[in-house]
Design an enzyme around this catalytic site. Structure first.
Site, PDB file in Angstrom:
ATOM      1  N   CYS A 153     -20.370  -6.612  14.052  1.00  0.00           N
ATOM      2  CA  CYS A 153     -21.232  -5.505  13.630  1.00  0.00           C
ATOM      3  C   CYS A 153     -21.079  -4.291  14.539  1.00  0.00           C
ATOM      4  CB  CYS A 153     -22.686  -5.956  13.579  1.00  0.00           C
ATOM      5  SG  CYS A 153     -22.918  -7.337  12.445  1.00  0.00           S
TER       6      CYS A 153
ATOM      7  N   GLU B  37      -1.102  -8.488  -5.552  1.00  0.00           N
ATOM      8  CA  GLU B  37      -2.431  -9.025  -5.842  1.00  0.00           C
ATOM      9  C   GLU B  37      -2.363 -10.516  -6.171  1.00  0.00           C
ATOM     10  OE1 GLU B  37      -5.289  -7.875  -5.322  1.00  0.00           O
ATOM     11  OE2 GLU B  37      -4.744  -5.826  -4.838  1.00  0.00           O
TER      12      GLU B  37
ATOM     13  N   LEU C 188       4.888 -20.667  -0.100  1.00  0.00           N
ATOM     14  CA  LEU C 188       3.697 -19.808  -0.191  1.00  0.00           C
ATOM     15  C   LEU C 188       2.502 -20.568  -0.776  1.00  0.00           C
ATOM     16  CD1 LEU C 188       2.785 -16.883   0.343  1.00  0.00           C
ATOM     17  CD2 LEU C 188       3.477 -16.297  -1.967  1.00  0.00           C
ATOM     18  N   GLY C 189       2.793 -21.631  -1.528  1.00  0.00           N
ATOM     19  CA  GLY C 189       1.712 -22.464  -2.075  1.00  0.00           C
ATOM     20  C   GLY C 189       1.156 -21.932  -3.387  1.00  0.00           C
ATOM     21  N   TYR C 190       0.288 -22.715  -4.000  1.00  0.00           N
ATOM     22  CA  TYR C 190      -0.332 -22.373  -5.293  1.00  0.00           C
ATOM     23  C   TYR C 190       0.733 -21.858  -6.276  1.00  0.00           C
ATOM     24  CZ  TYR C 190      -4.634 -22.768  -2.636  1.00  0.00           C
ATOM     25  OH  TYR C 190      -5.649 -23.228  -1.849  1.00  0.00           O
TER      26      TYR C 190
ATOM     27  N   CYS D 152     -18.674  -1.900  13.074  1.00  0.00           N
ATOM     28  CA  CYS D 152     -18.797  -1.675  11.630  1.00  0.00           C
ATOM     29  C   CYS D 152     -19.200  -0.235  11.308  1.00  0.00           C
ATOM     30  CB  CYS D 152     -19.832  -2.636  11.059  1.00  0.00           C
ATOM     31  SG  CYS D 152     -20.016  -2.460   9.287  1.00  0.00           S
TER      32      CYS D 152
ATOM     33  N   ASP E 290     -13.660 -10.311  -4.806  1.00  0.00           N
ATOM     34  CA  ASP E 290     -13.099 -11.559  -4.281  1.00  0.00           C
ATOM     35  C   ASP E 290     -14.061 -12.111  -3.219  1.00  0.00           C
ATOM     36  OD1 ASP E 290     -12.771  -9.952  -2.098  1.00  0.00           O
ATOM     37  OD2 ASP E 290     -10.628 -10.302  -1.849  1.00  0.00           O
TER      38      ASP E 290
ATOM     39  N   ARG F 150       0.832  -1.210   0.000  1.00  0.00           N
ATOM     40  CA  ARG F 150       0.000   0.000   0.000  1.00  0.00           C
ATOM     41  C   ARG F 150       0.863   1.255   0.000  1.00  0.00           C
ATOM     42  NH1 ARG F 150      -4.684  -1.949   4.180  1.00  0.00           N
ATOM     43  NH2 ARG F 150      -5.843  -3.162   2.653  1.00  0.00           N
TER      44      ARG F 150
ATOM     45  N   CYS G  89     -26.918  -1.594   6.888  1.00  0.00           N
ATOM     46  CA  CYS G  89     -26.787  -3.014   6.570  1.00  0.00           C
ATOM     47  C   CYS G  89     -28.094  -3.776   6.802  1.00  0.00           C
ATOM     48  CB  CYS G  89     -25.667  -3.613   7.418  1.00  0.00           C
ATOM     49  SG  CYS G  89     -25.398  -5.344   7.066  1.00  0.00           S
TER      50      CYS G  89
ATOM     51  N   TYR H 120     -10.701 -10.527 -11.273  1.00  0.00           N
ATOM     52  CA  TYR H 120     -10.433  -9.850 -10.013  1.00  0.00           C
ATOM     53  C   TYR H 120      -9.165  -8.987 -10.113  1.00  0.00           C
ATOM     54  CZ  TYR H 120      -8.442  -8.865  -5.591  1.00  0.00           C
ATOM     55  OH  TYR H 120      -7.837  -8.181  -4.576  1.00  0.00           O
TER      56      TYR H 120
END
Ligand code: SF4
Length: 413
Positions: free
Chosen positions: A250, A87, A130-132, A253, A188, A74, A259, A170
């Site tokens: 909640c 991402e 990290l996988g995938y 929130c 997502d 960020r 909501c 996405y």
């Protein structure tokens, strides 16, 4: 006599008055107290423009600006390459797990050119654990494509991002909105859940008409917010930290007053995750063979599980893994007919669980005389200690590698 001044004590202001005042502020100026603990005024957006804290989108953006986690990616939204890497890493993976991998990756490959000129093995080495792993292949392929086809110029719109290999809906939405402010959604799992609760949508949002309705709503809200990149991130942040799957918080929130799910009394009932099937169990013998010419390893296919990583060869257990020698002789007959076993060391079985599968690995260290068949250019190699340690391997294979090296040292000592 000194005259004492007598002040009349003011009448106490009853808490009900403050309650009334705060409620009015909440309705009129976007102070979020009625929505649950948010005190937020007008602030500046990611491009330095003054933004109001009014209404639904204003409140959420305001909450995000004041509460967003300070994450490494960020801090560099002006660099599409870094946003792209983050991402891809964040898909199906928790933020806390991604941070150290992201930082190491960016240190080694700080630019598009640096990543494009890296070898596939080097990229996988930075991804191991990290996988995938298919994500690493696709990112590498996408970066090379970007240099080859576009001379390193990043796409600016979602439609253009969709043309990059390995970039789905996405990621394209996230890139176009975060880096270029295009008013498009980035949907997502978190976003799906948050929207389902806001609007009390009961139909599944990951397919059919529900999916169409959600993507339209996500695009509209991104546009209305006036800061689509921050908006998309704010919805994801809310889903990750407040509107969590099992017990939404909640009370904390910022958009509680809007909501419908919360008003229904059971917000968690919306967008329930489909129950996962029980993981399928696989039991494997894993051979860690050390020949006179080195460790015998092979590379997995570039699609599927642990895509492109290196591993010790293995054989599925049959008949309850009772006899390693039977399984080995079947395996050896095909792969190394001339090899003979000079020494064996049986390791302890261990479990490794993935989302849909559970593996039981039984490692066996074998000192062999007579080399296996290794064809030039094939996915099988004989490697020395140093090279073995440098190969990218999955977490269970790394564990077997460490154990096998101890066995090898003990047997030569
Ligand atoms: S369900 Fe609760 S946490 Fe989620 S958006 Fe609604 S009020 Fe906020």
């Amino acid at each position: 006599m000194e005259q004492r001044l007598a002040f009349k004590r003011p009448a106490p202001i009853v808490p009900a008055f403050w309650l009334f005042l705060f409620r009015m502020c909440g309705r009129g100026e976007g102070w979020g107290w009625p929505g649950g603990g948010v005190m937020c005024r007008d602030s500046r957006d990611s491009r330095g423009r003054v933004r109001g804290a009014r209404g639904f989108t204003g409140r959420l953006l305001c909450w995000y600006r004041e509460n967003a986690r300070d994450l490494p990616w960020r801090r560099s939204v002006e660099d599409p390459y870094r946003v792209w890497v983050s991402e891809i890493m964040l898909q199906q993976t928790r933020v806390e797990a991604v941070i150290p991998y992201y930082e190491r990756f960016i240190r080694s490959f700080p630019t598009l050119d640096a990543l494009a000129s890296a070898t596939r093995e080097d990229v996988l080495r930075h991804w191991q654990g990290l996988g995938y792993y298919r994500r690493a292949h696709l990112l590498h392929e996408g970066v090379r494509w970007m240099l080859r086809e576009r001379g390193g110029r990043y796409p600016r719109s979602r439609d253009e991002w969709r043309l990059v290999p390995g970039v789905g809906d996405y990621t394209a939405g996230a890139m176009a909105s975060i880096c270029y402010g295009e008013p498009v959604g980035a949907v997502d799992g978190n976003v799906r859940r948050v929207f389902a609760r806001w609007f009390a949508w009961e139909t599944p949002l990951d397919r059919g008409p529900g999916m169409v309705r959600l993507s339209r709503a996500a695009r509209l809200f991104a546009g209305w917010s006036g800061d689509p990149g921050a908006w998309n991130q704010a919805v994801m942040e809310l889903g990750a930290r407040v509107c969590v799957p099992a017990r939404p918080r909640c009370g904390e929130c910022p958009v509680r007053v809007y909501c419908r799910g919360e008003r229904s009394g059971n917000p968690a009932a919306f967008s329930r995750v489909r129950k996962r099937a029980l993981p399928v169990r696989h039991a494997m013998w894993v051979w860690a063979p050390l020949t006179e010419e080195g460790w015998w390893v092979r590379r997995r296919s570039v699609s599927g599980l642990w895509a492109g990583l290196w591993e010790f060869p293995g054989t599925p257990c049959e008949e309850g893994c009772a006899k390693w020698s039977l399984a080995w002789s079947r395996f050896q007959g095909e792969a190394a007919p001339r090899a003979t076993v000079a020494e064996v060391n049986m390791g302890e079985e261990f479990q490794h669980r993935l989302t849909h599968r559970e593996y039981g690995f039984r490692p066996v260290f074998l000192r062999l005389t007579g080399a296996p068949r290794v064809e030039a250019g094939a996915a099988t190699r004989l490697v020395g200690d140093e090279e073995l340690m440098a190969l990218p391997m999955s977490v269970p294979q790394q564990r077997i590698r460490a154990w096998a090296r101890v066995c090898a040292e003990a047997s030569t000592a």
